[in-house]
Design an enzyme around this catalytic site. Structure first.
Site, mmCIF file in Angstrom:
data_model
loop_
_atom_site.group_PDB
_atom_site.id
_atom_site.type_symbol
_atom_site.label_atom_id
_atom_site.label_comp_id
_atom_site.label_asym_id
_atom_site.label_seq_id
_atom_site.Cartn_x
_atom_site.Cartn_y
_atom_site.Cartn_z
ATOM 1 C CB SER A 13 -8.263 0.738 5.554
ATOM 2 O OG SER A 13 -8.813 1.992 5.879
ATOM 3 C CB SER A 29 -7.855 3.923 2.686
ATOM 4 O OG SER A 29 -7.094 3.238 3.702
ATOM 5 C CE LYS A 47 -3.955 1.952 2.570
ATOM 6 N NZ LYS A 47 -4.828 1.737 3.746
#
Length: 453
Positions: free
Chosen positions: A171, A147, A72
Site C-alpha cells: 500500500s 491504499s 495516512k
C-alpha cells in the site's frame, strides 16, 4: 523544498516553521480537487509550527525542524479525527499519538493533514464512501492506486515533502510507483506500530515513509525507527556501518510469478539493470523459488478473516455503512472455515522460508514494483496488462509476498510509459538490513537520474 532543504532553512532561521506550514496549508487548500488530504486542522498545525520555532530559539537541535507531513488516515494523531476511510469512524478522534507520530513530532515534523485511504486500507485503489476518490496528480481521471493513495498524491503533487503511510501488501509502494515518487516499506518491527486501530492483517503491516527522494525517506525512517516497550514486535535494525561493498544483487523481471507486465516497464527495467552493471552494481538473473500454491489469492483469507472478525457484526447489522468492495471481503471472511485460515497462514510461512533461502545467496533483489501504470478512477484494477486480460488484483502481484516475509523494500522512480505515466523499480533486502537497503537505493536513484528518460 524537500525535507532536507526545509530543515536547513528553518534551522538556520532563513525561514520559520510557521511560514513553511502556512504555505503548505495554502497548497493543500488549492489542491482540494485531488482529494488527497481529507482532514485539515490549520489552527493546530500552525500552533505546532510555532512550538518548533520556539524550540529552535532555545537552542534545541531538531532533525525534522518544520517539515510538514501528511499522515495516512488510519494512523492515530492525538486530537485529530482519524477515520480509516470508514463511516463507522467518521467522528472518531484519536486519544493519543501512534508511537511513530509521537517520534516525528519530537523530531520537529508538523502534521498538516490526514491523507486519504480506502476503507480499512483494504483496497488497491483509494476511494471510500466517506470521502470519495483520491485522484492521480498527473491525470485526475486516473487513480494513484491504494491504499496510501492520498499520502502518495500529496507528496507527488508537491503539497508536502513527506507523508507517512501503512503497508500490509504494498500500500505504500504501489501508489508511490504510480505517481513517480519513493515509498519505503521497512522491516516488520523496525518502526513500532500503534497505539491505534486493531488491524485486520496478521503481523505484516508496517509504518512507511513516502517522499520525493530516498534521502528524505531515510530521514523520516531514522526519526521513527527503534524498539519501544509498547510494541512487543518492535526491534532494532542493523547499524548504519553495515558493509555495502561487493553487494550480491539479483534481478527478477517478474519476481518468479506468472504475471504479465506492460512492455514499457519490462524494457525500462532491462535498461536500468544494464546501466547499473556498467557502473559496478552487477546483478544476475534469479527468481525466488516459491512453494506450490503461493499466490496472493491463497493469502487473502487472512485479510478477509481479519475484517470479518473486526467488523462482521457491524456489517450484519448495517451493510450500507460499508464500501461494497470491502463488504464483499467481509462476507468472504464470514464464510471461511478454520482450515482456510490455517492454509493461508501456512502459505505465508512458506513464502517467508522461500525468501530466507533466496537471501542466503543475495543481498539485494531488484524487481518491478508494479506491472502496469495507473488506470481509470472507476476501476478496481486495469482490465489489461501486457496485452492480456487480467483480474482486478493482478496489478498488486509484486508487493504482498515481501510483507509476509517481513522484509524491507523500497520503490524508486524508474521511468514513464509513452503517455508520461510513472512506474518504479522495487529493491528488496533481508529483514533488518533497512539501512543497507536505503544506502543502495540512494546509489541506484542517482544512477537512474543520470539515464536518459
Amino acid at each position: 523544498m524537500n525535507a532536507h532543504e526545509i530543515v536547513a532553512a528553518v534551522s538556520s532561521r532563513r525561514a520559520s516553521a510557521v511560514e513553511i506550514v502556512r504555505a503548505t496549508l495554502d497548497r493543500i487548500a488549492a489542491a482540494k480537487a485531488l482529494n488527497a488530504v481529507v482532514t485539515v486542522d490549520s489552527e493546530r498545525s500552525l500552533s505546532d509550527a510555532a512550538t518548533i520555532d520556539r524550540r529552535l530559539q532555545l537552542g534545541e537541535s531538531i532533525p525534522l525542524a518544520g517539515v510538514p507531513v501528511v499522515i495516512k488516515d488510519n494512523i492515530w494523531v492525538d486530537g485529530w479525527r482519524v477515520t480509516q476511510g470508514s463511516r463507522l469512524f467518521a467522528d472518531f478522534v484519536a486519544p493519543c499519538d501512534a508511537i511513530a507520530v509521537e517520534r516525528l513530532k519530537k523530531a520537529g515534523a508538523v502534521v498538516v493533514g490526514m491523507g486519504a485511504t480506502s476503507e480499512f486500507a483494504c483496497k488497491g485503489v483509494t476511494t471510500s464512501l466517506l470521502f470519495g476518490s483520491a485522484r492521480h496528480p498527473l491525470d485526475p481521471d486516473l487513480t494513484p492506486g491504494g491504499s496510501s493513495g492520498g499520502p502518495a498524491t500529496a507528496v507527488a503533487a508537491d503539497l508536502v515533502p513527506l507523508a507517512i503511510g501503512t503497508d500490509a501488501g504494498g500500500s505504500s509502494r504501489r501508489p508511490p510507483a504510480h505517481v513517480g515518487i519513493v515509498g519505503f516499506k521497512p522491516s516488520y518491527g523496525a518502526i513500532p506500530y500503534g497505539p491505534g486501530f486493531a488491524e485486520p492483517f496478521f503481523g505484516i503491516s508496517v509504518i512507511a515513509p513516502i517522499a520525493r527522494n530516498v534521502a528524505d525517506a531515510a530521514l523520516a525512517f531514522e526519526a521513527m525507527a527503534g524498539p519501544d516497550a509498547r510494541d512487543s514486535d518492535s526491534a532494532l535494525v542493523e547499524s548504519s556501518d553495515v558493509d555495502s561493498s561487493d553487494l550480491r544483487v539479483a534481478f527478477s523481471p517478474k519476481l518468479g510469478l506468472d504475471t504479465p507486465v506492460d512492455p514499457a516497464i519490462s524494457e525500462r527495467l532491462e535498461v536500468v539493470v544494464e546501466h547499473l552493471a556498467k557502473t559496478g552494481l552487477r546483478s544476475v538473473r534469479r527468481d525466488p523459488v516459491w512453494p506450490p500454491g503461493a499466490t496472493e489469492e491463497a493469502l487473502m483469507p487472512l485479510q478477509h478473516g481479519g475484517l470479518a472478525e473486526l467488523y462482521g457484526a457491524a456489517f450484519q447489522k448495517d451493510p450500507e455503512q460499508f464500501d461494497p468492495d470491502v463488504a464483499r471481503q467481509i462476507e468472504r471472511g464470514l464464510s471461511l472455515r478454520g482450515v482456510d485460515v490455517i492454509a493461508a497462514l501456512g502459505a505465508s510461512s512458506a513464502i517467508t522460508t522461500a525468501f530466507a533461502e533466496f537471501f542466503r545467496e543475495f543481498d539485494l533483489l531488484l524487481a518491478p514494483t508494479v506491472p502496469c501504470v495507473a488506470w481509470p478512477l472507476a476501476q478496481l484494477g486495469p482490465k489489461v496488462i501486457g496485452g492480456k486480460e487480467v483480474s482486478p488484483r493482478v496489478h498488486a502481484a509484486f508487493t504482498p509476498f515481501v510483507n509476509h516475509a517481513r522484509l524491507p523494500a523500497i520503490t524508486i522512480p524508474c521511468g514513464c510509459d509513452g503517455n508520461g505515466l510513472p512506474f518504479g523499480i522495487q529493491i528488496i533486502a533481508r529483514r533488518g538490513r533497512d539501512r543497507l537497503l536505503l544506502r543502495a537505493a540512494t546509489r541506484i536513484e542517482d544512477e537512474i537520474r543520470a539515464l536518459p528518460h
